[in-house]
Design a protein around this motif. Structure first.
Motif, PDB file in Angstrom:
ATOM      1  N   ASN A  31      18.099   8.121  34.277  1.00  0.00           N
ATOM      2  CA  ASN A  31      18.447   8.300  35.691  1.00  0.00           C
ATOM      3  C   ASN A  31      18.977   9.677  36.063  1.00  0.00           C
ATOM      4  OD1 ASN A  31      18.274   5.594  37.319  1.00  0.00           O
ATOM      5  ND2 ASN A  31      18.951   5.063  35.258  1.00  0.00           N
ATOM      6  N   ILE A  32      19.374  10.458  35.081  1.00  0.00           N
ATOM      7  CA  ILE A  32      19.910  11.797  35.354  1.00  0.00           C
ATOM      8  C   ILE A  32      18.956  12.789  34.713  1.00  0.00           C
ATOM      9  CG2 ILE A  32      21.897  13.332  35.141  1.00  0.00           C
ATOM     10  CD1 ILE A  32      23.568  10.680  34.731  1.00  0.00           C
ATOM     11  N   ASP A  33      18.242  13.550  35.541  1.00  0.00           N
ATOM     12  CA  ASP A  33      17.115  14.325  35.022  1.00  0.00           C
ATOM     13  C   ASP A  33      17.503  15.413  34.032  1.00  0.00           C
ATOM     14  OD1 ASP A  33      18.222  15.996  36.920  1.00  0.00           O
ATOM     15  OD2 ASP A  33      16.379  16.305  38.044  1.00  0.00           O
ATOM     16  N   TYR A  34      18.751  15.860  34.037  1.00  0.00           N
ATOM     17  CA  TYR A  34      19.152  16.899  33.081  1.00  0.00           C
ATOM     18  C   TYR A  34      19.909  16.331  31.873  1.00  0.00           C
ATOM     19  CZ  TYR A  34      23.433  16.701  35.918  1.00  0.00           C
ATOM     20  OH  TYR A  34      24.542  16.279  36.603  1.00  0.00           O
ATOM     21  N   TYR A  35      19.951  14.991  31.731  1.00  0.00           N
ATOM     22  CA  TYR A  35      20.497  14.354  30.527  1.00  0.00           C
ATOM     23  C   TYR A  35      19.300  14.019  29.629  1.00  0.00           C
ATOM     24  CZ  TYR A  35      25.216  13.480  32.519  1.00  0.00           C
ATOM     25  OH  TYR A  35      26.478  13.588  33.048  1.00  0.00           O
ATOM     26  N   ASP A  36      18.993  14.890  28.683  1.00  0.00           N
ATOM     27  CA  ASP A  36      17.791  14.710  27.862  1.00  0.00           C
ATOM     28  C   ASP A  36      18.042  13.940  26.564  1.00  0.00           C
ATOM     29  OD1 ASP A  36      15.722  16.204  29.433  1.00  0.00           O
ATOM     30  OD2 ASP A  36      17.256  17.754  29.254  1.00  0.00           O
ATOM     31  N   TRP A  37      19.280  13.954  26.089  1.00  0.00           N
ATOM     32  CA  TRP A  37      19.667  13.171  24.911  1.00  0.00           C
ATOM     33  C   TRP A  37      21.082  12.704  25.155  1.00  0.00           C
ATOM     34  CZ3 TRP A  37      23.291  12.584  21.122  1.00  0.00           C
ATOM     35  CH2 TRP A  37      22.920  11.870  19.973  1.00  0.00           C
TER      36      TRP A  37
END
Length: 150
Positions: free
Chosen positions: A34-40
């Motif tokens: 849901n948070i596009d800049y949380y990749d891991w």
């Protein structure tokens, strides 16, 4: 955006029909998707009486860093400092442990149970310098809720 996910986090945490690890994994997946800049997104926990962290539930690419000694890397430093650590540019950190060449930034927020640092939530981002004070408050909220079920 982040605030809007808080009710869903509460719903996951409070679902006593699932194991703690399952719920933590669902939180990781919720954030990553849901948070596009949380990749891991992952949780690390103190490994028994050892001065090291052990990888818990996570969402994202597999990592070789399943054990991190206290003091090593960003996660290891947070295990010692007990303070949030926001890294806008991982290339500028000399004690950074690279998980992936695509990672540009990282945020680590310690998780306390009864005042003791028992672990942390770790977020890697492929976006340069994406984290704000709002991310810190949001992740502190998540850890405070998770602490209630540990």
């Amino acid at each position: 955006m982040l605030k809007s996910l808080e009710p869903k986090v509460l719903e996951i945490v409070q679902d006593g029909t699932k194991s703690v690890d399952t719920r933590l994994g669902e939180i990781c997946e919720l954030l990553r998707s849901n948070i596009d800049y949380y990749d891991w997104v992952g949780f690390y926990f103190k490994n028994g009486d050892k001065e090291e962290l052990k990888l818990g539930p996570y969402a994202g690419a597999p990592t070789d860093h399943t054990i991190i000694p206290f003091g090593k890397g960003i996660c290891g430093q947070v295990a010692v400092s007990n303070e949030n650590f926001v890294v806008p540019d991982v290339a500028a950190q000399d004690n950074y442990i690279a998980c992936s060449i695509t990672v540009k930034a990282e945020i680590v927020v310690p998780l306390f149970v009864n005042g003791e640092n028992v672990g942390q939530i770790d977020i890697d981002s492929n976006t340069p310098d994406p984290f704000t004070a709002e991310d810190e408050r949001f992740l502190e909220f998540i850890n405070a809720e998770v602490a209630k079920i540990l």
